[in-house]
Design a protein around this motif. Sequence first.
Motif, PDB file in Angstrom:
ATOM      1  N   ASN A   1       0.842  -1.202   0.000  1.00  0.00           N
ATOM      2  CA  ASN A   1       0.000   0.000   0.000  1.00  0.00           C
ATOM      3  C   ASN A   1       0.875   1.249   0.000  1.00  0.00           C
ATOM      4  OD1 ASN A   1      -2.910  -1.018   0.423  1.00  0.00           O
ATOM      5  ND2 ASN A   1      -1.812  -2.075   2.059  1.00  0.00           N
ATOM      6  N   PRO A   2       1.530   1.546  -1.137  1.00  0.00           N
ATOM      7  CA  PRO A   2       2.349   2.765  -1.184  1.00  0.00           C
ATOM      8  C   PRO A   2       1.485   4.005  -1.011  1.00  0.00           C
ATOM      9  CG  PRO A   2       2.103   1.812  -3.375  1.00  0.00           C
ATOM     10  CD  PRO A   2       1.526   0.820  -2.409  1.00  0.00           C
ATOM     11  N   ILE A   3       2.079   5.056  -0.492  1.00  0.00           N
ATOM     12  CA  ILE A   3       1.297   6.239  -0.127  1.00  0.00           C
ATOM     13  C   ILE A   3       0.585   6.846  -1.328  1.00  0.00           C
ATOM     14  CG2 ILE A   3       3.198   7.874  -0.379  1.00  0.00           C
ATOM     15  CD1 ILE A   3       0.437   7.804   2.344  1.00  0.00           C
ATOM     16  N   GLU A   4       1.164   6.743  -2.521  1.00  0.00           N
ATOM     17  CA  GLU A   4       0.495   7.289  -3.707  1.00  0.00           C
ATOM     18  C   GLU A   4      -0.828   6.561  -3.957  1.00  0.00           C
ATOM     19  OE1 GLU A   4       3.591   6.184  -3.672  1.00  0.00           O
ATOM     20  OE2 GLU A   4       4.870   7.942  -4.057  1.00  0.00           O
ATOM     21  N   ASP A   5      -0.822   5.246  -3.764  1.00  0.00           N
ATOM     22  CA  ASP A   5      -2.053   4.468  -3.931  1.00  0.00           C
ATOM     23  C   ASP A   5      -3.074   4.830  -2.848  1.00  0.00           C
ATOM     24  OD1 ASP A   5      -0.866   3.240  -6.054  1.00  0.00           O
ATOM     25  OD2 ASP A   5      -0.861   1.221  -5.193  1.00  0.00           O
ATOM     26  N   VAL A   6      -2.595   4.991  -1.634  1.00  0.00           N
ATOM     27  CA  VAL A   6      -3.487   5.349  -0.534  1.00  0.00           C
ATOM     28  C   VAL A   6      -4.162   6.688  -0.817  1.00  0.00           C
ATOM     29  CG1 VAL A   6      -3.657   5.820   1.932  1.00  0.00           C
ATOM     30  CG2 VAL A   6      -2.081   4.061   1.111  1.00  0.00           C
ATOM     31  N   GLU A   7      -3.394   7.647  -1.299  1.00  0.00           N
ATOM     32  CA  GLU A   7      -3.961   8.959  -1.607  1.00  0.00           C
ATOM     33  C   GLU A   7      -4.981   8.874  -2.734  1.00  0.00           C
ATOM     34  OE1 GLU A   7      -0.702  11.598  -2.325  1.00  0.00           O
ATOM     35  OE2 GLU A   7      -0.142  11.721  -0.198  1.00  0.00           O
ATOM     36  N   THR A   8      -4.705   8.028  -3.731  1.00  0.00           N
ATOM     37  CA  THR A   8      -5.681   7.823  -4.815  1.00  0.00           C
ATOM     38  C   THR A   8      -6.979   7.255  -4.258  1.00  0.00           C
ATOM     39  OG1 THR A   8      -3.966   7.486  -6.491  1.00  0.00           O
ATOM     40  CG2 THR A   8      -6.140   6.553  -6.950  1.00  0.00           C
ATOM     41  N   CYS A   9      -6.861   6.282  -3.361  1.00  0.00           N
ATOM     42  CA  CYS A   9      -8.050   5.678  -2.756  1.00  0.00           C
ATOM     43  C   CYS A   9      -8.837   6.723  -1.964  1.00  0.00           C
ATOM     44  CB  CYS A   9      -7.629   4.528  -1.845  1.00  0.00           C
ATOM     45  SG  CYS A   9      -9.005   3.568  -1.187  1.00  0.00           S
ATOM     46  N   VAL A  10      -8.155   7.575  -1.224  1.00  0.00           N
ATOM     47  CA  VAL A  10      -8.834   8.628  -0.455  1.00  0.00           C
ATOM     48  C   VAL A  10      -9.573   9.580  -1.390  1.00  0.00           C
ATOM     49  CG1 VAL A  10      -8.490  10.648   1.025  1.00  0.00           C
ATOM     50  CG2 VAL A  10      -7.281   8.512   1.513  1.00  0.00           C
ATOM     51  N   GLN A  11      -8.933   9.953  -2.472  1.00  0.00           N
ATOM     52  CA  GLN A  11      -9.575  10.864  -3.419  1.00  0.00           C
ATOM     53  C   GLN A  11     -10.837  10.245  -4.009  1.00  0.00           C
ATOM     54  OE1 GLN A  11      -6.190  11.435  -5.955  1.00  0.00           O
ATOM     55  NE2 GLN A  11      -5.347  13.110  -4.734  1.00  0.00           N
ATOM     56  N   ILE A  12     -10.775   8.950  -4.360  1.00  0.00           N
ATOM     57  CA  ILE A  12     -11.940   8.291  -4.949  1.00  0.00           C
ATOM     58  C   ILE A  12     -13.055   8.131  -3.921  1.00  0.00           C
ATOM     59  CG2 ILE A  12     -12.799   6.161  -6.004  1.00  0.00           C
ATOM     60  CD1 ILE A  12     -10.013   5.796  -7.255  1.00  0.00           C
ATOM     61  N   LEU A  13     -12.721   7.706  -2.716  1.00  0.00           N
ATOM     62  CA  LEU A  13     -13.782   7.502  -1.715  1.00  0.00           C
ATOM     63  C   LEU A  13     -14.449   8.818  -1.352  1.00  0.00           C
ATOM     64  CD1 LEU A  13     -13.015   8.283   1.523  1.00  0.00           C
ATOM     65  CD2 LEU A  13     -11.388   6.427   1.173  1.00  0.00           C
ATOM     66  N   LYS A  14     -13.689   9.915  -1.375  1.00  0.00           N
ATOM     67  CA  LYS A  14     -14.297  11.216  -1.113  1.00  0.00           C
ATOM     68  C   LYS A  14     -15.213  11.621  -2.266  1.00  0.00           C
ATOM     69  CE  LYS A  14     -12.020  14.568   0.762  1.00  0.00           C
ATOM     70  NZ  LYS A  14     -10.996  15.611   1.009  1.00  0.00           N
ATOM     71  N   GLN A  15     -14.774  11.374  -3.498  1.00  0.00           N
ATOM     72  CA  GLN A  15     -15.608  11.685  -4.661  1.00  0.00           C
ATOM     73  C   GLN A  15     -16.906  10.886  -4.633  1.00  0.00           C
ATOM     74  OE1 GLN A  15     -13.008  10.696  -7.893  1.00  0.00           O
ATOM     75  NE2 GLN A  15     -11.700  12.495  -7.634  1.00  0.00           N
ATOM     76  N   GLN A  16     -16.836   9.651  -4.159  1.00  0.00           N
ATOM     77  CA  GLN A  16     -17.996   8.753  -4.155  1.00  0.00           C
ATOM     78  C   GLN A  16     -18.770   8.812  -2.833  1.00  0.00           C
ATOM     79  OE1 GLN A  16     -18.988   7.201  -6.951  1.00  0.00           O
ATOM     80  NE2 GLN A  16     -17.278   8.304  -7.893  1.00  0.00           N
ATOM     81  N   ASN A  17     -18.323   9.685  -1.937  1.00  0.00           N
ATOM     82  CA  ASN A  17     -19.022   9.908  -0.657  1.00  0.00           C
ATOM     83  C   ASN A  17     -19.128   8.626   0.164  1.00  0.00           C
ATOM     84  OD1 ASN A  17     -20.295  11.624   1.215  1.00  0.00           O
ATOM     85  ND2 ASN A  17     -22.315  11.065   0.475  1.00  0.00           N
TER      86      ASN A  17
END
Length: 265
Positions: free
Chosen positions: A114-130
């Motif tokens: 779980n590299p930090i770049e992937d984690v940040e991508t996941c956070v961005q998507i989950l925020k977009q999808q509420n």
Amino acid sequence: MNKVIISVAPVSATPHPINIHALAEEVAECAKAGAAMVHLHVRDQNGYLTDNTSEFNACLDAIRRRSDIVLQGSTGGVSDMDIHQRCAPLYLPLVETCSLNVGSVNLGKAVYVNPIEDVETCVQILKQQNKMPEIEVFELGMIDAARRLDAKLGLPRPMVMNIVVGHEGGAPATANALTAMWQYLAPGDGLWGFTHAHRQDFGLMACALGLGARLVRIGFEDSAYINGRLVSNNVSLVTALVGLIDAMGLEVATAEDARGMLGLL
């Protein structure tokens, strides 16, 4: 806060054929027994992790027809999928909350990447999808990683951290390890939870509840044991945990309670 959310993770991590209707029935029975949330990975009919959400979505639909239990989709699991494939469940309307893994760790002989770049991508998507994340922390440094993510990207509130112990390579399943991680939590971290992988008894679960864990996970994904005895269904595990919660003078949260506690209402 005396209410405790029971999250059931009913599917063993070892790949095996899955009957989604039988699984939905078992989840509904777990809900009747006291589970307020169900944790599921996107799997194919043979139980292997996949980004094809057709079977997963059909399973969620079957569960929803039987129960109002909170539906959580996992973005984790050891696999060769990239982060966008792992985030497939975040796009499904029935998914209300998701797991968020904030760092890499050895899990036995496997490496959970779980590299930090992937984690940040996941956070961005989950925020977009509420979607509301449940932050999985396998060792103390991941608590700090979650705080840094929050400072940079702004995680949804309440910030829910789930302390995971018992995986070889992660935090050991000891009272000292649990206490050390609990002590590193801060009041601003909000609701926290507990998962004991490869659990044989409920000793550490009781310890976590006593320290203030208000989200606890049980189920075949983590362990199928009660006091060293292998059980044949997830309902038995949920029922035993309900008994522990009652004995400690705490209250089992309903699905509606859980949505309020998790900020889903």
